[in-house]
Design an enzyme around this catalytic site. Sequence first.
Site, PDB file in Angstrom:
ATOM      1  N   GLY A   1     -10.302  -7.551  -5.340  1.00 36.93           N
ATOM      2  CA  GLY A   1     -10.493  -7.379  -3.910  1.00 36.93           C
ATOM      3  C   GLY A   1     -11.729  -6.544  -3.615  1.00 36.93           C
ATOM      4  O   GLY A   1     -12.264  -5.854  -4.482  1.00 36.93           O
ATOM      5  N   CYS A   2     -12.201  -6.617  -2.363  1.00 35.73           N
ATOM      6  CA  CYS A   2     -13.443  -5.921  -1.994  1.00 35.73           C
ATOM      7  C   CYS A   2     -13.260  -4.404  -2.000  1.00 35.73           C
ATOM      8  O   CYS A   2     -14.032  -3.679  -2.641  1.00 35.73           O
ATOM      9  CB  CYS A   2     -13.952  -6.426  -0.653  1.00 35.73           C
ATOM     10  SG  CYS A   2     -12.730  -6.392   0.682  1.00 35.73           S
ATOM     11  N   PHE A   3     -12.249  -3.887  -1.292  1.00 35.52           N
ATOM     12  CA  PHE A   3     -11.987  -2.451  -1.342  1.00 35.52           C
ATOM     13  C   PHE A   3     -11.694  -2.026  -2.780  1.00 35.52           C
ATOM     14  O   PHE A   3     -12.149  -0.968  -3.237  1.00 35.52           O
ATOM     15  CB  PHE A   3     -10.796  -2.088  -0.457  1.00 35.52           C
ATOM     16  CG  PHE A   3     -11.150  -1.653   0.937  1.00 35.52           C
ATOM     17  CD1 PHE A   3     -12.166  -0.741   1.170  1.00 35.52           C
ATOM     18  CD2 PHE A   3     -10.449  -2.143   2.022  1.00 35.52           C
ATOM     19  CE1 PHE A   3     -12.484  -0.320   2.458  1.00 35.52           C
ATOM     20  CE2 PHE A   3     -10.758  -1.739   3.316  1.00 35.52           C
ATOM     21  CZ  PHE A   3     -11.778  -0.820   3.535  1.00 35.52           C
TER      22      PHE A   3
END
Length: 343
Positions: A152-154
């Site tokens: 995921g990005c975070f």
Amino acid sequence: MSEKQTKDAHNTLPLGGPGVLAGIVGGAGYTGGEMLRILLNHPNVEIAFVHSTSSANKHVYEVHTDLFGDTDLKFAAELAYNIDVLFLCVGHGDAQKFLNANPIPDHIKVIDLSQDFRLSQSAKHKTKSFVYGLPELNRDTIKQANNIANPGCFATCLQLALLPLAARGLLNSEVHITATTGSTGAGQSLSATTHFTWRNDNLSVYKAFEHQHLNEISQSLKQLQPGFDYAINFIPYRGDFTRGIIASMYVDCNLGEAEALRTYQQYYVAHPFTHVTNHDIDLKQVVNTNKCIIQVRKHGNKLLIVSIIDNLLKGASGQAVQNMNLMFGFEETAGLKLKATAF
């Protein structure tokens, strides 16, 4: 795509090295669009098809208007199976549904950008086993993998800020994190919190202390520091900009600033996209690139770490291509030498 069209596409691969034929599912969304932009200019890849149920038979440039003049590809309603790699650029929960409805032969490598297969307890789907695709953590395993669960990005932004400490067993306190993401992190579908009139000149907290990416972050930290059992206090913010994540965090740390900086630089010395400094950093340094830049500063007994990425590139499609490069033995940076949007 017909067999003849696929063969014709394969024949356009560049000379000077092995190439792969790629398919994209979910090509009309943000991550699908970024995948197209990268792969159209990748020296070792030819796009066989771009699948989209919502935009079937439209030209790609009718949806991704910035690609007008770059490609005459059309979105396909059907899949082709004489490909080497398939990118699943679909929503969370939809990748598993897609694989249930469309059994992909095991000789095709699958890189999934959803969260469906990131955790160890959900990393298998029938005959497929997924490797967690954070190159700065699992590069050697990725090179041998047939299927990748893209982070995921975070999760990418925060893990890269903490992995060097975990690798030395130095995460010995709670972690306190504040991070702000752009509106593209919410995907292309409109909602009350993505409309321009709400998002512009606005800032808001969401999913405080319970963001879904915390599970994969904890999993990775425990991979390097098995005894890690401290709270990760994460406060995510919605920002009033379109791209990027900036995260600041602090932990108790006995290292001096110079030693902390060396610890981070040594951990990332062989990783081409992650860079460490003790100077101030800002989002425009990474927007439109596959970079992560990390700032390390010491304040009393606290170590402050600031981490920045482009959520659609290093946080999604760029990292997926980085994983593909590792899986097929290409130069890790192939197709990803991108220019930052400096101003």
